[in-house]
Write a protein that holds these residues in place. Structure first.
Motif, mmCIF file in Angstrom:
data_model
loop_
_atom_site.group_PDB
_atom_site.id
_atom_site.type_symbol
_atom_site.label_atom_id
_atom_site.label_comp_id
_atom_site.label_asym_id
_atom_site.label_seq_id
_atom_site.Cartn_x
_atom_site.Cartn_y
_atom_site.Cartn_z
ATOM 1 N N SER A 37 1.228 -0.963 0.181
ATOM 2 C CA SER A 37 0.120 0.096 -0.497
ATOM 3 C C SER A 37 0.507 1.847 -0.124
ATOM 4 N N GLY A 38 1.564 1.102 -0.044
ATOM 5 C CA GLY A 38 3.077 2.516 -0.079
ATOM 6 C C GLY A 38 3.152 2.941 1.805
ATOM 7 N N SER A 39 2.853 2.326 2.644
ATOM 8 C CA SER A 39 2.619 2.673 4.078
ATOM 9 C C SER A 39 4.101 2.373 5.029
ATOM 10 N N GLY A 40 4.725 1.187 3.663
ATOM 11 C CA GLY A 40 5.395 0.459 4.365
ATOM 12 C C GLY A 40 7.040 0.855 3.930
ATOM 13 N N THR A 41 8.249 0.290 3.978
ATOM 14 C CA THR A 41 9.233 0.849 3.318
ATOM 15 C C THR A 41 9.138 0.915 1.746
ATOM 16 N N SER A 42 10.764 2.283 1.400
ATOM 17 C CA SER A 42 11.100 2.506 0.519
ATOM 18 C C SER A 42 11.714 1.538 0.091
ATOM 19 N N PHE A 43 11.497 1.323 -1.706
ATOM 20 C CA PHE A 43 12.142 -0.060 -2.588
ATOM 21 C C PHE A 43 14.014 0.247 -2.116
ATOM 22 N N GLY A 44 14.264 1.416 -2.057
ATOM 23 C CA GLY A 44 15.947 1.755 -1.567
ATOM 24 C C GLY A 44 16.083 1.358 -0.337
ATOM 25 N N GLU A 45 14.753 1.756 1.008
ATOM 26 C CA GLU A 45 15.604 1.014 2.167
ATOM 27 C C GLU A 45 14.997 -0.531 2.092
ATOM 28 N N ALA A 46 14.711 -1.395 1.144
ATOM 29 C CA ALA A 46 13.992 -2.800 1.123
ATOM 30 C C ALA A 46 15.779 -3.239 0.232
ATOM 31 N N LEU A 47 16.327 -2.302 -0.672
ATOM 32 C CA LEU A 47 16.999 -3.391 -1.366
ATOM 33 C C LEU A 47 18.275 -2.955 -0.230
ATOM 34 N N ASN A 48 18.565 -1.736 0.061
ATOM 35 C CA ASN A 48 20.107 -1.341 1.330
ATOM 36 C C ASN A 48 19.628 -2.864 2.225
ATOM 37 N N SER A 49 18.096 -2.502 2.881
ATOM 38 C CA SER A 49 18.765 -4.081 3.919
ATOM 39 C C SER A 49 18.803 -5.252 2.886
#
Length: 111
Positions: A37-49
């Protein structure tokens, strides 16, 4: 060196557990949040994680392999750790290839 059948069974069970859980819960939830829904982390943050998790996994694997070479550590843990590191590396290579392919496709587009 003869390895008992009990060791073989333990290694096979560890390998099966590794195959069933490729992504950690943190990375899987970050990817779900990004796709949701967009209320979570961004794609960049997920990739960084995911990258940080891969680096941490590699460090842990190296430590366990070094302990195994010194005659310490559990063989099952070492095999499991190496299998996980192999899967992480294959996944990272696949993602890298897809990113490069996507970039090349965008560059070929006419404007």
């Amino acid at each position: 060196m003869i390895i008992s059948s009990a060791s073989n069974k333990a290694a096979a069970a560890a390998y099966a557990r590794t195959q069933s859980g490729v992504f950690s819960d943190d990375v899987a939830s970050a990817v779900d949040d990004t796709a949701g829904s967009g209320s979570g982390t961004s794609f960049g943050e997920a990739l960084n994680s995911a990258i940080e998790g891969a680096i941490q996994n590699g460090s842990e694997t190296e430590a366990k392999a070094a302990a195994g070479l010194n005659g310490q550590g559990n063989l099952t843990d070492i095999v499991t750790s190496i299998s996980q590191a192999q899967i992480v590396l294959q996944t990272a290579s696949t993602v890298r290839d897809k990113v490069i392919q996507s970039y090349q496709d965008v560059m070929r587009m006419t404007i």
